[in-house]
Scaffold this active site. Sequence first.
Site, PDB file in Angstrom:
ATOM      1  CE  LYS A  91       0.388 -16.732   8.290  1.00  0.00           C
ATOM      2  NZ  LYS A  91       1.329 -16.187   7.312  1.00  0.00           N
ATOM      3  CB  THR A 104       1.727 -18.096  -4.259  1.00  0.00           C
ATOM      4  OG1 THR A 104       3.136 -17.894  -4.079  1.00  0.00           O
ATOM      5  CG2 THR A 104       1.029 -17.927  -2.950  1.00  0.00           C
TER       6      THR A 104
END
Length: 403
Positions: A245, A360
């Site tokens: 990331k 999610t």
Amino acid sequence: MNYDAMFQSALDGLRADGSYRYFAELERRSGNFPKAYHHGLGRDVTVWCSNDYLGMGQHPEVLKAMHDALDETGAGAGGTRNISGTNHYHVELEKELASLHGKESALLFNSGYLSNWVTLGTIAGRLRNCVVLSDELNHASMIEGIRHSRAEKQIFRHNDVEDLERRLKELPADVPKIIAFESVYSMDGDIAPIEAFCDLADKYGAMTYLDEVHAVGMYGDHGAGVAEKMGLSHRLTVIEGTLGKGYGVVGGYIAASAPLCDFVRSFGSGFIFSTALPPMIAAGALASVRYLKRSSAEREGQQRAVAYLRAALDKAGIPHVGNPSHIVPIMVGEAELCRDLSDELLNRFGHYIQPINFPTVPRGTERLRLTPTPLHTNEAIDELVEAVSTLWRERQLKRSVAA
Ligand code: PMP
């Protein structure tokens, strides 16, 4: 038995409740981020939901390190870490990550997901009578690792120091305990009370396991995460991070004491029996970690973009979660509406923001999750907020009080 019909019926269930996942086929072109070519649309779009948080996925130093290592070492690692797959880049990267977090040792995994799954699974599974205290919003990789360990699990209320203490108090003093939590939570962008959790860990003799996946590269003077920023790295038993990331490559790791890392290295099946990361990946990640250790420009650029976006959303009265991190969720609250808004932003305005729906996030909290990077200009942010505002006006959606 018609197995495909069984699979299909489960998938139909997802479609029916709007949670089926469609992939956007994007061509990321090095040097072009945050733009990417969208195959469905046949043109470039601006990407607002990437976890390449700092644009390191196209940084020249990272690319050069990867090109050089590819030519030097070839494509793959050639084996598991134990059987011929350990290259000097793996070793260097582990040393660099240990030093970044002020720990004795570090251990690489093929992803952040695996680092959580294997480490928690191995420690909680191997230490007799271990109890894991897990924040209710922990990532799936921690949840699955804890499940896999078959250890007793206690889920404490999100970021709730009192609930955690109440649970710790009831546990026998002599059983091993792990408090597992994240620093920056990925969907709301809120931050854990790390110091208070460390205090409880000291008081009740627990280990602390901190997932800094959404923080490494971005917080602290050297990019070691929120624990570094708060001066707390030394109080955490395990710091876990990703190289995929903020660092823009791929892979995961833990940093901890030498015996703990050696324990996971020696007993963690998901570490032992899997081909090591390609050396060029380790080389790219190493370049990225080293670069972000000395350069704060990307962190500052990200904070600038985040502050500018928040202010623009406030001004336009678009409801978003106010939190102290780089994650800016625009709250929508309905799966279908969320998908619709996302489609229109893409098709009409060329802004790509993947809708975030159940599972999610909980139903009723569906959202557009924005992660502006240093490469998103103020002009791009103005354009986005203008587009969002237009949709809000046309659909007469609720504005926040600031408007
Ligand atoms: N932990 C958290 C909190 C995450 O959000 C993610 C991925 N989204 C992971 C771990 C897994 O990291 P990786 O993508 O490197 O597998």
